[in-house]
Scaffold this motif. Sequence first.
Motif, PDB file in Angstrom:
ATOM      1  N   MET A 153       0.850  -1.171   0.000  1.00 27.65           N
ATOM      2  CA  MET A 153       0.000   0.000   0.000  1.00 27.65           C
ATOM      3  C   MET A 153       0.889   1.224   0.000  1.00 27.65           C
ATOM      4  N   GLY A 154       0.770   2.059  -1.015  1.00 27.07           N
ATOM      5  CA  GLY A 154       1.605   3.243  -1.110  1.00 27.07           C
ATOM      6  C   GLY A 154       0.960   4.445  -0.457  1.00 27.07           C
ATOM      7  N   ASN A 155       1.708   5.533  -0.376  1.00 22.71           N
ATOM      8  CA  ASN A 155       1.186   6.748   0.240  1.00 22.71           C
ATOM      9  C   ASN A 155      -0.048   7.260  -0.450  1.00 22.71           C
ATOM     10  N   GLU A 156      -0.160   7.069  -1.772  1.00 23.21           N
ATOM     11  CA  GLU A 156      -1.337   7.531  -2.491  1.00 23.21           C
ATOM     12  C   GLU A 156      -2.590   6.829  -2.001  1.00 23.21           C
ATOM     13  N   ASP A 157      -2.488   5.577  -1.579  1.00 22.45           N
ATOM     14  CA  ASP A 157      -3.630   4.832  -1.055  1.00 22.45           C
ATOM     15  C   ASP A 157      -4.069   5.370   0.298  1.00 22.45           C
ATOM     16  N   ILE A 158      -3.115   5.706   1.137  1.00 20.59           N
ATOM     17  CA  ILE A 158      -3.410   6.172   2.482  1.00 20.59           C
ATOM     18  C   ILE A 158      -4.250   7.443   2.435  1.00 20.59           C
ATOM     19  N   ASN A 159      -3.997   8.311   1.488  1.00 18.23           N
ATOM     20  CA  ASN A 159      -4.689   9.583   1.430  1.00 18.23           C
ATOM     21  C   ASN A 159      -6.105   9.489   0.870  1.00 18.23           C
ATOM     22  N   LEU A 160      -6.529   8.333   0.408  1.00 27.66           N
ATOM     23  CA  LEU A 160      -7.857   8.196  -0.170  1.00 27.66           C
ATOM     24  C   LEU A 160      -8.963   8.184   0.867  1.00 27.66           C
ATOM     25  N   ALA A 161      -8.666   7.868   2.096  1.00 27.34           N
ATOM     26  CA  ALA A 161      -9.711   7.788   3.105  1.00 27.34           C
ATOM     27  C   ALA A 161      -9.319   8.513   4.377  1.00 27.34           C
ATOM     28  N   PRO A 162      -9.180   9.831   4.297  1.00 26.07           N
ATOM     29  CA  PRO A 162      -8.847  10.559   5.526  1.00 26.07           C
ATOM     30  C   PRO A 162      -9.994  10.426   6.521  1.00 26.07           C
ATOM     31  N   ASN A 163      -9.657  10.367   7.769  1.00 28.00           N
ATOM     32  CA  ASN A 163     -10.688  10.304   8.801  1.00 28.00           C
ATOM     33  C   ASN A 163     -10.164  10.897  10.088  1.00 28.00           C
ATOM     34  N   ALA A 164     -11.008  10.947  11.076  1.00 36.75           N
ATOM     35  CA  ALA A 164     -10.665  11.623  12.322  1.00 36.75           C
ATOM     36  C   ALA A 164      -9.536  10.940  13.088  1.00 36.75           C
ATOM     37  N   ARG A 166     -15.343  -3.684   9.224  1.00 38.56           N
ATOM     38  CA  ARG A 166     -15.646  -3.576  10.665  1.00 38.56           C
ATOM     39  C   ARG A 166     -15.094  -4.783  11.428  1.00 38.56           C
ATOM     40  N   GLU A 167     -15.338  -5.969  10.899  1.00 40.29           N
ATOM     41  CA  GLU A 167     -14.875  -7.193  11.548  1.00 40.29           C
ATOM     42  C   GLU A 167     -13.349  -7.215  11.649  1.00 40.29           C
ATOM     43  N   ALA A 168     -12.676  -6.849  10.569  1.00 43.30           N
ATOM     44  CA  ALA A 168     -11.210  -6.841  10.563  1.00 43.30           C
ATOM     45  C   ALA A 168     -10.668  -5.827  11.560  1.00 43.30           C
ATOM     46  N   VAL A 169     -11.278  -4.651  11.617  1.00 44.10           N
ATOM     47  CA  VAL A 169     -10.844  -3.633  12.581  1.00 44.10           C
ATOM     48  C   VAL A 169     -11.024  -4.167  14.000  1.00 44.10           C
ATOM     49  N   GLY A 170     -12.111  -4.890  14.238  1.00 47.54           N
ATOM     50  CA  GLY A 170     -12.339  -5.487  15.555  1.00 47.54           C
ATOM     51  C   GLY A 170     -11.292  -6.520  15.926  1.00 47.54           C
ATOM     52  N   LYS A 171     -10.764  -7.216  14.936  1.00 45.70           N
ATOM     53  CA  LYS A 171      -9.784  -8.279  15.195  1.00 45.70           C
ATOM     54  C   LYS A 171      -8.347  -7.792  15.255  1.00 45.70           C
ATOM     55  N   VAL A 172      -7.974  -6.873  14.342  1.00 42.81           N
ATOM     56  CA  VAL A 172      -6.552  -6.499  14.252  1.00 42.81           C
ATOM     57  C   VAL A 172      -6.273  -5.036  14.556  1.00 42.81           C
ATOM     58  N   GLY A 222      -6.760   9.553  11.763  1.00 46.18           N
ATOM     59  CA  GLY A 222      -5.488   9.657  11.068  1.00 46.18           C
ATOM     60  C   GLY A 222      -5.568   9.032   9.701  1.00 46.18           C
ATOM     61  N   ALA A 223      -4.714   9.464   8.813  1.00 41.75           N
ATOM     62  CA  ALA A 223      -4.763   9.035   7.411  1.00 41.75           C
ATOM     63  C   ALA A 223      -4.486   7.550   7.225  1.00 41.75           C
ATOM     64  N   ASP A 224      -3.726   6.939   8.133  1.00 43.68           N
ATOM     65  CA  ASP A 224      -3.390   5.518   7.974  1.00 43.68           C
ATOM     66  C   ASP A 224      -4.236   4.617   8.872  1.00 43.68           C
ATOM     67  N   ARG A 225      -5.302   5.170   9.411  1.00 43.30           N
ATOM     68  CA  ARG A 225      -6.195   4.415  10.287  1.00 43.30           C
ATOM     69  C   ARG A 225      -7.607   4.425   9.724  1.00 43.30           C
ATOM     70  N   ILE A 226      -8.358   3.391  10.037  1.00 47.25           N
ATOM     71  CA  ILE A 226      -9.725   3.271   9.550  1.00 47.25           C
ATOM     72  C   ILE A 226     -10.681   3.570  10.697  1.00 47.25           C
ATOM     73  N   ASP A 227     -11.495   4.586  10.525  1.00 47.63           N
ATOM     74  CA  ASP A 227     -12.482   4.964  11.526  1.00 47.63           C
ATOM     75  C   ASP A 227     -13.737   4.139  11.284  1.00 47.63           C
ATOM     76  N   SER A 228     -13.910   3.067  12.044  1.00 51.42           N
ATOM     77  CA  SER A 228     -15.043   2.167  11.825  1.00 51.42           C
ATOM     78  C   SER A 228     -16.369   2.786  12.248  1.00 51.42           C
ATOM     79  N   ASN A 229     -16.341   3.968  12.833  1.00 52.11           N
ATOM     80  CA  ASN A 229     -17.566   4.685  13.182  1.00 52.11           C
ATOM     81  C   ASN A 229     -17.983   5.651  12.086  1.00 52.11           C
ATOM     82  N   SER A 230     -17.175   5.778  11.046  1.00 53.39           N
ATOM     83  CA  SER A 230     -17.454   6.697   9.948  1.00 53.39           C
ATOM     84  C   SER A 230     -17.944   5.918   8.733  1.00 53.39           C
ATOM     85  N   ASP A 231     -19.190   6.169   8.339  1.00 47.01           N
ATOM     86  CA  ASP A 231     -19.731   5.501   7.143  1.00 47.01           C
ATOM     87  C   ASP A 231     -18.902   5.821   5.912  1.00 47.01           C
TER      88      ASP A 231
END
Length: 74
Positions: A1-12, A41-47, A14-23
């Motif tokens: 996963m390159g830096n260009e991928d990280i910037n596709l889903a900014p959230n509260a 959601r399941e993956a975030v819950g596990k890892v 951080g850019a490299d984290r997935i906010d599972s509370n954000s639709d």
Amino acid sequence: MGNEDINLAPNATGADRIDSNSDEALRTWAERLNVSQDQIREAVGKVGDLAGDVELHLKGSRSTTNDDRVEAAE
């Protein structure tokens, strides 16, 4: 996963984290990783919410190496 991928889903969280509370974040990452939002959601819950960890978890045994691709092409 390159830096260009990280910037596709900014959230509260951080850019490299997935906010599972954000639709929006779930929708974006699900599309990017070609999985359902429930799988994200399941993956975030596990890892945890690190995008790289979630991606690796979701790929699991579906992931192939270059050697696998070369052997399949032969």
